[in-house]
Design a protein around this motif. Sequence first.
Motif, PDB file in Angstrom:
ATOM      1  N   GLY A  39      45.793  36.712  23.683  1.00  0.00           N
ATOM      2  CA  GLY A  39      45.802  36.881  25.126  1.00  0.00           C
ATOM      3  C   GLY A  39      47.032  36.349  25.828  1.00  0.00           C
ATOM      4  O   GLY A  39      47.124  36.415  27.043  1.00  0.00           O
ATOM      5  N   VAL A  40      47.978  35.788  25.094  1.00  0.00           N
ATOM      6  CA  VAL A  40      49.200  35.246  25.681  1.00  0.00           C
ATOM      7  C   VAL A  40      50.362  36.143  25.294  1.00  0.00           C
ATOM      8  O   VAL A  40      50.569  36.431  24.114  1.00  0.00           O
ATOM      9  CB  VAL A  40      49.453  33.795  25.202  1.00  0.00           C
ATOM     10  CG1 VAL A  40      50.744  33.247  25.792  1.00  0.00           C
ATOM     11  CG2 VAL A  40      48.284  32.903  25.567  1.00  0.00           C
ATOM     12  N   VAL A  56      48.227  36.713  37.045  1.00  0.00           N
ATOM     13  CA  VAL A  56      47.984  36.841  38.482  1.00  0.00           C
ATOM     14  C   VAL A  56      47.437  38.223  38.808  1.00  0.00           C
ATOM     15  O   VAL A  56      46.518  38.371  39.626  1.00  0.00           O
ATOM     16  CB  VAL A  56      49.279  36.526  39.267  1.00  0.00           C
ATOM     17  CG1 VAL A  56      49.153  36.944  40.721  1.00  0.00           C
ATOM     18  CG2 VAL A  56      49.606  35.051  39.168  1.00  0.00           C
ATOM     19  N   SER A  57      47.959  39.252  38.153  1.00  0.00           N
ATOM     20  CA  SER A  57      47.478  40.613  38.380  1.00  0.00           C
ATOM     21  C   SER A  57      46.011  40.752  37.982  1.00  0.00           C
ATOM     22  O   SER A  57      45.210  41.361  38.705  1.00  0.00           O
ATOM     23  CB  SER A  57      48.343  41.604  37.605  1.00  0.00           C
ATOM     24  OG  SER A  57      47.844  42.891  37.701  1.00  0.00           O
ATOM     25  N   LYS A  58      45.649  40.177  36.857  1.00  0.00           N
ATOM     26  CA  LYS A  58      44.259  40.252  36.399  1.00  0.00           C
ATOM     27  C   LYS A  58      43.336  39.484  37.345  1.00  0.00           C
ATOM     28  O   LYS A  58      42.231  39.935  37.660  1.00  0.00           O
ATOM     29  CB  LYS A  58      44.143  39.702  34.985  1.00  0.00           C
ATOM     30  CG  LYS A  58      42.790  39.939  34.373  1.00  0.00           C
ATOM     31  CD  LYS A  58      42.832  39.823  32.886  1.00  0.00           C
ATOM     32  CE  LYS A  58      41.629  40.493  32.301  1.00  0.00           C
ATOM     33  NZ  LYS A  58      41.757  40.725  30.894  1.00  0.00           N
ATOM     34  N   ALA A  59      43.801  38.320  37.821  1.00  0.00           N
ATOM     35  CA  ALA A  59      43.002  37.545  38.773  1.00  0.00           C
ATOM     36  C   ALA A  59      42.815  38.323  40.070  1.00  0.00           C
ATOM     37  O   ALA A  59      41.735  38.287  40.671  1.00  0.00           O
ATOM     38  CB  ALA A  59      43.668  36.199  39.034  1.00  0.00           C
ATOM     39  N   TYR A  82      34.207  32.479  41.710  1.00  0.00           N
ATOM     40  CA  TYR A  82      35.632  32.208  41.502  1.00  0.00           C
ATOM     41  C   TYR A  82      35.840  31.334  40.269  1.00  0.00           C
ATOM     42  O   TYR A  82      36.685  31.628  39.426  1.00  0.00           O
ATOM     43  CB  TYR A  82      36.229  31.532  42.737  1.00  0.00           C
ATOM     44  CG  TYR A  82      37.639  31.069  42.514  1.00  0.00           C
ATOM     45  CD1 TYR A  82      38.687  31.981  42.577  1.00  0.00           C
ATOM     46  CD2 TYR A  82      37.928  29.748  42.218  1.00  0.00           C
ATOM     47  CE1 TYR A  82      39.992  31.574  42.362  1.00  0.00           C
ATOM     48  CE2 TYR A  82      39.223  29.345  41.996  1.00  0.00           C
ATOM     49  CZ  TYR A  82      40.253  30.254  42.069  1.00  0.00           C
ATOM     50  OH  TYR A  82      41.529  29.849  41.841  1.00  0.00           O
ATOM     51  N   LYS A  83      35.052  30.262  40.155  1.00  0.00           N
ATOM     52  CA  LYS A  83      35.224  29.330  39.038  1.00  0.00           C
ATOM     53  C   LYS A  83      34.871  29.953  37.694  1.00  0.00           C
ATOM     54  O   LYS A  83      35.446  29.586  36.673  1.00  0.00           O
ATOM     55  CB  LYS A  83      34.385  28.071  39.266  1.00  0.00           C
ATOM     56  CG  LYS A  83      34.968  27.179  40.336  1.00  0.00           C
ATOM     57  CD  LYS A  83      34.144  25.924  40.499  1.00  0.00           C
ATOM     58  CE  LYS A  83      34.753  25.007  41.522  1.00  0.00           C
ATOM     59  NZ  LYS A  83      33.961  23.781  41.703  1.00  0.00           N
ATOM     60  N   SER A  84      33.937  30.892  37.695  1.00  0.00           N
ATOM     61  CA  SER A  84      33.524  31.470  36.412  1.00  0.00           C
ATOM     62  C   SER A  84      34.259  32.753  36.049  1.00  0.00           C
ATOM     63  O   SER A  84      34.404  33.048  34.865  1.00  0.00           O
ATOM     64  CB  SER A  84      32.022  31.724  36.413  1.00  0.00           C
ATOM     65  OG  SER A  84      31.695  32.666  37.407  1.00  0.00           O
ATOM     66  N   ARG A  87      39.231  31.938  37.882  1.00  0.00           N
ATOM     67  CA  ARG A  87      40.036  30.802  37.439  1.00  0.00           C
ATOM     68  C   ARG A  87      40.299  30.757  35.932  1.00  0.00           C
ATOM     69  O   ARG A  87      41.404  30.398  35.519  1.00  0.00           O
ATOM     70  CB  ARG A  87      39.407  29.498  37.914  1.00  0.00           C
ATOM     71  CG  ARG A  87      40.375  28.338  37.812  1.00  0.00           C
ATOM     72  CD  ARG A  87      39.957  27.183  38.648  1.00  0.00           C
ATOM     73  NE  ARG A  87      38.736  26.573  38.142  1.00  0.00           N
ATOM     74  CZ  ARG A  87      38.201  25.485  38.652  1.00  0.00           C
ATOM     75  NH1 ARG A  87      38.747  24.900  39.686  1.00  0.00           N
ATOM     76  NH2 ARG A  87      37.089  24.999  38.152  1.00  0.00           N
ATOM     77  N   PRO A  88      39.377  31.159  35.071  1.00  0.00           N
ATOM     78  CA  PRO A  88      39.687  31.138  33.635  1.00  0.00           C
ATOM     79  C   PRO A  88      40.900  31.986  33.259  1.00  0.00           C
ATOM     80  O   PRO A  88      41.635  31.633  32.340  1.00  0.00           O
ATOM     81  CB  PRO A  88      38.412  31.677  32.987  1.00  0.00           C
ATOM     82  CG  PRO A  88      37.336  31.347  33.933  1.00  0.00           C
ATOM     83  CD  PRO A  88      37.952  31.463  35.297  1.00  0.00           C
ATOM     84  N   HIS A  89      41.139  33.084  33.971  1.00  0.00           N
ATOM     85  CA  HIS A  89      42.300  33.920  33.653  1.00  0.00           C
ATOM     86  C   HIS A  89      43.604  33.241  34.043  1.00  0.00           C
ATOM     87  O   HIS A  89      44.643  33.488  33.429  1.00  0.00           O
ATOM     88  CB  HIS A  89      42.183  35.276  34.346  1.00  0.00           C
ATOM     89  CG  HIS A  89      41.067  36.097  33.798  1.00  0.00           C
ATOM     90  ND1 HIS A  89      41.139  36.726  32.575  1.00  0.00           N
ATOM     91  CD2 HIS A  89      39.834  36.359  34.283  1.00  0.00           C
ATOM     92  CE1 HIS A  89      40.010  37.349  32.346  1.00  0.00           C
ATOM     93  NE2 HIS A  89      39.198  37.137  33.355  1.00  0.00           N
TER      94      HIS A  89
END
Length: 125
Positions: A39-40, A56-59, A82-84, A87-89
Amino acid sequence: MLFNVDKCKVMHMGYNNRHFDYLMSGSKLESVNEEKDLGVIVIDDLKWEKHCSAAVSKANRILGMIKRNFTDRSKEVIIPLYKSLVRPHLEYCYQIWNPNYSKDTDLVEAWKACNIETKACNVEL
């Protein structure tokens, strides 16, 4: 252990690298400039601009999905979403791709500051 030669690739890093051709089981390995692993997105110059932009695009996409599908925008609903979901992305493998350029850090931090207040429900996290 058997390797699938078609899936093996070579990434040459560094400016003084001579870019030799490597063979595995008689087949020449493909040379790449970037590769996504766990994923990186890793690029041969080890700059993380592309990965930061992708995160940022995925978020943004996920936050838009939350905005379209949830009509209740109270703190009790938005903060857990948001937290679940978002934010993980932004934080996945942050220790590895920790942006060392201020423009990359500013991109992620500006997204967090701007989008949570304006797009979701004017809730500060």
